[in-house]
Design a protein around this motif. Sequence first.
Motif, short mmCIF file in Angstrom:
data_model
loop_
_atom_site.label_atom_id
_atom_site.label_comp_id
_atom_site.label_asym_id
_atom_site.label_seq_id
_atom_site.Cartn_x
_atom_site.Cartn_y
_atom_site.Cartn_z
N THR A 59 0.86 -1.19 0.00
CA THR A 59 0.00 0.00 0.00
C THR A 59 0.89 1.23 0.00
OG1 THR A 59 -1.74 -1.17 1.19
CG2 THR A 59 -1.80 1.24 1.29
N PHE A 60 0.77 2.05 -1.06
CA PHE A 60 1.55 3.29 -1.12
C PHE A 60 0.71 4.43 -0.55
CE2 PHE A 60 3.50 0.75 -4.54
CZ PHE A 60 4.82 0.81 -4.13
N PHE A 61 1.23 5.06 0.49
CA PHE A 61 0.56 6.25 1.04
C PHE A 61 1.29 7.48 0.50
CE2 PHE A 61 0.56 9.38 4.70
CZ PHE A 61 -0.66 9.95 4.35
N ILE A 62 0.59 8.21 -0.38
CA ILE A 62 1.18 9.41 -0.97
C ILE A 62 0.85 10.58 -0.05
CG2 ILE A 62 1.41 10.80 -3.10
CD1 ILE A 62 1.80 7.92 -3.81
N ASP A 63 1.86 11.03 0.67
CA ASP A 63 1.63 12.02 1.73
C ASP A 63 1.88 13.45 1.26
OD1 ASP A 63 1.14 12.92 4.35
OD2 ASP A 63 3.30 12.98 4.77
N ILE A 64 0.89 14.32 1.53
CA ILE A 64 1.12 15.77 1.34
C ILE A 64 0.75 16.48 2.65
CG2 ILE A 64 0.87 15.99 -1.19
CD1 ILE A 64 -2.10 16.81 -0.68
#
Length: 209
Positions: free
Chosen positions: A130-135
């Motif tokens: 699971t890739f969590f794309i954090d901003i």
Amino acid sequence: MLITFEGLDFCGKSTQIKLLKDYLENKKQKTVLLIREPGGTNISEKVRELLLDKKNKEMFIETELLLFSASRAQLVRQIIIPEIRKGNFVLSDRFHDSSIAYQGYGRGLKVSTVKDIQSFAIGDALPSVTFFIDIPIEEFIERRDHRKGSSLDRIENSDIEFYQKVREGYLKLCNEEERFVLINGINQIEEVHNEIISYLNQKIFETEK
Ligand code: TYD
């Protein structure tokens, strides 16, 4: 193999998922199915309309959680499991972790209950990665302000505090779950893409051989 993408709205995960699909198809000669949640089957798309319709102001949080989970239970059994059994890749734009982050941490439903409901809804279909794309929240606000108020759906109209809690929830999941990979979504599109494919090549595809 099931790979999922998570993150706050406007984090860029839809762009990344399409780039990964192209990479897996063209460079790795894989068959890839791209799905988005909520949706992906006739039943799930109908549930999606109910969930995102701004007119449904009377919806309770419990109803929201169960509808997302119902849509997912259908998608898992009708599409995801058969596709994985064929040996194909399934890339999902959001999956059960969205319910844990949004309905659990964000809306404040008991996280352990939300997790139990997710286990029931997805069965064996746990993502391999699971890739969590954090901003950061400031970036989220800036990106949301660029969109016209009218084009935001029921959930995207939630207040900033809600999104702060959702992000914190995702960060907790990153610490707790080994399958989570934290990706900095502030970087350039190409850079983020390279990070994703190098992780997959080094950590996932290598160990499969
Ligand atoms: P969508 O337009 O698909 O947003 P995005 O492109 O950001 O994925 O709308 C999905 C919205 O529903 C989004 O705001 C996140 C929210 N959501 C939940 O609250 N719980 C869930 O389980 C899922 C799948 C989505």
